[in-house]
Design a protein around this motif. Structure first.
Motif, PDB file in Angstrom:
ATOM      1  N   PHE A  78       0.831  -1.206   0.000  1.00  0.00           N
ATOM      2  CA  PHE A  78       0.000   0.000   0.000  1.00  0.00           C
ATOM      3  C   PHE A  78       0.865   1.255   0.000  1.00  0.00           C
ATOM      4  N   ARG A  79       1.917   1.254   0.809  1.00  0.00           N
ATOM      5  CA  ARG A  79       2.832   2.402   0.830  1.00  0.00           C
ATOM      6  C   ARG A  79       3.366   2.692  -0.562  1.00  0.00           C
ATOM      7  N   ASP A  80       3.867   1.671  -1.229  1.00  0.00           N
ATOM      8  CA  ASP A  80       4.514   1.862  -2.523  1.00  0.00           C
ATOM      9  C   ASP A  80       3.512   2.185  -3.625  1.00  0.00           C
ATOM     10  N   ALA A  81       2.351   1.531  -3.609  1.00  0.00           N
ATOM     11  CA  ALA A  81       1.365   1.749  -4.670  1.00  0.00           C
ATOM     12  C   ALA A  81       0.857   3.187  -4.667  1.00  0.00           C
ATOM     13  N   PHE A  82       0.534   3.720  -3.493  1.00  0.00           N
ATOM     14  CA  PHE A  82       0.016   5.089  -3.434  1.00  0.00           C
ATOM     15  C   PHE A  82       1.110   6.118  -3.661  1.00  0.00           C
ATOM     16  N   ALA A  83       2.326   5.818  -3.191  1.00  0.00           N
ATOM     17  CA  ALA A  83       3.440   6.737  -3.469  1.00  0.00           C
ATOM     18  C   ALA A  83       3.683   6.837  -4.967  1.00  0.00           C
ATOM     19  N   GLU A  84       3.639   5.713  -5.667  1.00  0.00           N
ATOM     20  CA  GLU A  84       3.900   5.710  -7.108  1.00  0.00           C
ATOM     21  C   GLU A  84       2.774   6.379  -7.879  1.00  0.00           C
ATOM     22  N   ALA A  85       1.526   6.079  -7.534  1.00  0.00           N
ATOM     23  CA  ALA A  85       0.390   6.634  -8.279  1.00  0.00           C
ATOM     24  C   ALA A  85       0.291   8.141  -8.119  1.00  0.00           C
ATOM     25  N   PHE A  86       0.644   8.671  -6.949  1.00  0.00           N
ATOM     26  CA  PHE A  86       0.509  10.107  -6.694  1.00  0.00           C
ATOM     27  C   PHE A  86       1.821  10.868  -6.869  1.00  0.00           C
ATOM     28  N   ARG A  87       2.882  10.154  -7.256  1.00  0.00           N
ATOM     29  CA  ARG A  87       4.163  10.823  -7.436  1.00  0.00           C
ATOM     30  C   ARG A  87       4.077  11.960  -8.453  1.00  0.00           C
ATOM     31  N   PRO A  88       3.381  11.783  -9.606  1.00  0.00           N
ATOM     32  CA  PRO A  88       3.293  12.894 -10.569  1.00  0.00           C
ATOM     33  C   PRO A  88       2.414  14.044 -10.087  1.00  0.00           C
ATOM     34  N   LEU A  89       1.664  13.827  -9.010  1.00  0.00           N
ATOM     35  CA  LEU A  89       0.770  14.859  -8.496  1.00  0.00           C
ATOM     36  C   LEU A  89       1.450  15.541  -7.303  1.00  0.00           C
ATOM     37  N   ALA A  90       0.820  15.512  -6.130  1.00  0.00           N
ATOM     38  CA  ALA A  90       1.415  16.175  -4.964  1.00  0.00           C
ATOM     39  C   ALA A  90       1.858  15.179  -3.895  1.00  0.00           C
ATOM     40  N   GLY A  91       1.894  13.891  -4.250  1.00  0.00           N
ATOM     41  CA  GLY A  91       2.352  12.881  -3.312  1.00  0.00           C
ATOM     42  C   GLY A  91       1.238  12.331  -2.442  1.00  0.00           C
ATOM     43  N   ALA A  92       1.531  11.221  -1.778  1.00  0.00           N
ATOM     44  CA  ALA A  92       0.538  10.582  -0.918  1.00  0.00           C
ATOM     45  C   ALA A  92       1.242   9.874   0.229  1.00  0.00           C
ATOM     46  N   ASP A  93       0.575   9.819   1.373  1.00  0.00           N
ATOM     47  CA  ASP A  93       1.040   9.075   2.541  1.00  0.00           C
ATOM     48  C   ASP A  93       0.025   7.994   2.875  1.00  0.00           C
ATOM     49  N   VAL A  94       0.508   6.929   3.491  1.00  0.00           N
ATOM     50  CA  VAL A  94      -0.368   5.865   3.967  1.00  0.00           C
ATOM     51  C   VAL A  94      -0.211   5.754   5.478  1.00  0.00           C
ATOM     52  N   TYR A  95      -1.343   5.809   6.177  1.00  0.00           N
ATOM     53  CA  TYR A  95      -1.401   5.614   7.617  1.00  0.00           C
ATOM     54  C   TYR A  95      -2.070   4.262   7.889  1.00  0.00           C
ATOM     55  N   TYR A  96      -1.453   3.431   8.707  1.00  0.00           N
ATOM     56  CA  TYR A  96      -2.101   2.181   9.104  1.00  0.00           C
ATOM     57  C   TYR A  96      -3.177   2.491  10.142  1.00  0.00           C
ATOM     58  N   ALA A  97      -4.388   1.998   9.921  1.00  0.00           N
ATOM     59  CA  ALA A  97      -5.500   2.232  10.842  1.00  0.00           C
ATOM     60  C   ALA A  97      -5.403   1.249  11.999  1.00  0.00           C
ATOM     61  N   GLY A  98      -4.885   1.722  13.124  1.00  0.00           N
ATOM     62  CA  GLY A  98      -4.607   0.851  14.253  1.00  0.00           C
ATOM     63  C   GLY A  98      -5.835   0.198  14.849  1.00  0.00           C
ATOM     64  N   LYS A  99      -7.029   0.743  14.607  1.00  0.00           N
ATOM     65  CA  LYS A  99      -8.221   0.126  15.187  1.00  0.00           C
ATOM     66  C   LYS A  99      -8.435  -1.282  14.654  1.00  0.00           C
ATOM     67  N   ALA A 100      -7.896  -1.601  13.478  1.00  0.00           N
ATOM     68  CA  ALA A 100      -8.051  -2.949  12.940  1.00  0.00           C
ATOM     69  C   ALA A 100      -7.376  -3.969  13.842  1.00  0.00           C
ATOM     70  N   PHE A 101      -6.146  -3.719  14.199  1.00  0.00           N
ATOM     71  CA  PHE A 101      -5.420  -4.497  15.208  1.00  0.00           C
ATOM     72  C   PHE A 101      -4.149  -3.741  15.553  1.00  0.00           C
ATOM     73  N   LEU A 102      -3.918  -3.563  16.835  1.00  0.00           N
ATOM     74  CA  LEU A 102      -2.739  -2.821  17.256  1.00  0.00           C
ATOM     75  C   LEU A 102      -2.126  -3.451  18.493  1.00  0.00           C
ATOM     76  N   CYS A 103      -0.811  -3.567  18.466  1.00  0.00           N
ATOM     77  CA  CYS A 103      -0.024  -3.931  19.634  1.00  0.00           C
ATOM     78  C   CYS A 103       1.348  -3.299  19.436  1.00  0.00           C
ATOM     79  N   GLY A 104       2.212  -3.418  20.413  1.00  0.00           N
ATOM     80  CA  GLY A 104       3.509  -2.769  20.326  1.00  0.00           C
ATOM     81  C   GLY A 104       4.319  -3.221  19.130  1.00  0.00           C
ATOM     82  N   ALA A 105       4.348  -4.529  18.870  1.00  0.00           N
ATOM     83  CA  ALA A 105       5.136  -5.049  17.751  1.00  0.00           C
ATOM     84  C   ALA A 105       4.610  -4.528  16.424  1.00  0.00           C
ATOM     85  N   VAL A 106       3.298  -4.516  16.252  1.00  0.00           N
ATOM     86  CA  VAL A 106       2.711  -4.014  15.008  1.00  0.00           C
ATOM     87  C   VAL A 106       3.048  -2.543  14.819  1.00  0.00           C
ATOM     88  N   ALA A 107       2.974  -1.754  15.878  1.00  0.00           N
ATOM     89  CA  ALA A 107       3.340  -0.339  15.768  1.00  0.00           C
ATOM     90  C   ALA A 107       4.784  -0.194  15.299  1.00  0.00           C
TER      91      ALA A 107
END
Length: 470
Positions: A78-107
């Motif tokens: 996901f990081r790479d796909a959105f970075a590549e698709a929006f590279r010719p525009l103004a760029g894009a960031d991907v945030y992992y939605a921690g509500k799906a599952f979160l613990c220290g290791a995943v963070a």
């Protein structure tokens, strides 16, 4: 007359029309299982180089089994796909939605792989901070943030607080003033676009608790107030249209409506909004009726939508961000259960129902009861030459609706002691887990290169009794 608690599921032993009769009931269906899952020569399922038989022996069941390679591969995809698709525009960031599952290791994985982290409570923020996640890469959501949560987020230097109401503008401004800083905020707007999914997870229609409505000018008024606030900095707008979305159609309508607001702010308030968060909600395959898109297809499709809409409105394309959670965590994990009672219930005439009871249930996966979710399953400890038979996998709780898998084919000789795996349980299963009937929650283990590592330990009865101070 009151309906039965199991609703239309009660008393019907026919397979649903979408469920195909398997040519081989032992087959691992492509798309349902994590990337390292396979069957070994002895017939047992293996994930991350570890047999489920070994997991059951060393860890016990039920257990959430997370394929670390799979999780991190999906995050980077996901990081790479959105970075590549929006590279010719103004760029894009991907945030992992921690509500799906979160613990220290995943963070820590998310941080190492270059994603941001989306949290929505003080507890999720605490996990992120203890894991050493950089504050500037954290976004804080929530429709009812407490003063303590806002203060902690600002003290931690979170990159943005997603403001959800007019009242919250004043709260964040007051806390920022108290701390002597300017708070970076996004405004969550509701666009009136409803994702084609279960009603309770379609979050962008007007009749719901989230966000600031575009209808009636509430969102515009919120922009005006933030721009006038001394201790707030408006960094952008946020829109989330729902969950389990398989195409970009809903994003097209939602993006247009949000960008209409951007244009209105430019024209009437002489302010340029430079960032746009279009949320997440990307769907996954829970069974054979689901056909999710790839990160590349989603990214390129949404990039085309944003560019086209901005061109029509004569806007500069904003920097865009996205928040996948389920699409990263969901397919990475399977839940391993041990079979107990197998009950063939005769319903009269030719009708019957085979109930396969496992040692977990709605305490570790409430999504079937809560969202009418459909899951698949597999006899994972061995292979069988018996004919497939439609069964219902149920839990051990005192509820008729305690159903884990409504309908699936298992071998006719499934019996007590067998191991059964339910795939795609990495998102919202542990996060929504409970202690109903005083059942301790299962552990979450990570498997990689033949090694088992505990991420979250199994709860014990001592844990439960330790909270009972009455």
């Amino acid at each position: 007359m009151r309906a039965h608690e199991a609703g239309a599921l009660h008393g019907n032993d026919a397979a649903p029309t979408w469920l195909p009769y398997p040519s081989d009931v032992n087959t691992l269906i492509d798309g349902l299982w994590s990337r390292t899952t396979r069957r070994t020569e002895d017939g047992a399922v293996e994930v991350g180089g570890v047999s489920v038989a070994r997991i059951a022996e060393e860890v016990g069941t039920p257990a959430f089994v997370l394929d670390e390679d799979d999780f991190r591969h999906r995050a980077r995809a996901f990081r790479d796909a959105f970075a590549e698709a929006f590279r010719p525009l103004a760029g894009a960031d991907v945030y992992y939605a921690g509500k799906a599952f979160l613990c220290g290791a995943v963070a820590r994985w998310v941080e190492e792989d270059g994603l941001g982290l989306d949290v929505c409570t003080g507890g999720e923020l605490a996990v992120a901070l203890r894991a050493g996640f950089p504050g500037e890469r954290i976004a804080l959501h929530g429709n009812n943030k407490s003063l303590a949560e806002i203060r902690r987020a600002l003290e931690a230097g979170v990159g943005r607080i997603v403001v959800d109401s007019l009242d919250e503008i004043d709260l964040v401004d007051a806390v920022a003033a108290e701390l002597g800083l300017r708070a970076a905020v996004m405004l969550r707007v509701t666009t009136g676009v409803e994702a084609h999914t279960h009603e309770f997870i379609a979050t962008a229609h007007e009749d719901q608790k989230f966000g600031l409505s575009l209808t009636g000018g509430t969102a515009f008024e919120a922009v005006r107030r933030v721009l006038a606030a001394e201790h707030l900095e408006l960094v952008g707008l946020h829109s989330h249209i729902g969950s389990q979305i398989f195409d970009t159609g809903g994003f097209e309508v939602a993006a247009r409506r949000v960008l209409d607001l951007v244009a209105q702010v430019r024209d009437e308030l002489d302010h340029t909004i430079t960032q746009l968060d279009l949320g997440g909600g990307f769907g996954v395959m829970y069974n054979t009726q689901h056909t999710p898109s790839t990160p590349e297809a989603l990214a390129s499709g949404i990039a085309g939508i944003v560019e086209k809409q901005c061109h029509e409105l004569e806007l500069e394309v904003p920097h865009v961000s996205f928040e996948p959670g389920r699409a990263i965590a969901g397919p990475s994990t399977q839940t391993l259960y041990t079979v107990g009672t197998v009950k063939d219930v005769r319903l009269g005439g030719p009708h019957h129902r085979v109930y396969v009871s496992v040692d977990g249930g709605m305490s570790d996966n409430v999504r079937t009861a809560l969202y009418d979710a459909d899951y698949s399953c597999l006899l994972s400890g061995r292979v069988s030459e018996e004919q497939p038979e439609v069964v219902r996998v149920v839990g051990k709780h005192c509820e008729s609706g305690d159903i884990v898998v409504k309908d699936e084919y298992l071998p006719a000789d499934v019996r007590r002691g067998d191991l059964v795996s339910v795939p795609v349980t990495g998102a919202y299963c542990y996060s929504l887990a409970s202690n109903y009937n005083h059942v301790p929650r299962p552990p979450v283990i990570a498997v990689k290169d033949g090694e088992i590592r505990t991420l979250i330990r199994r709860e014990t009865e001592e844990d439960l009794l330790g909270l009972d101070v009455g």
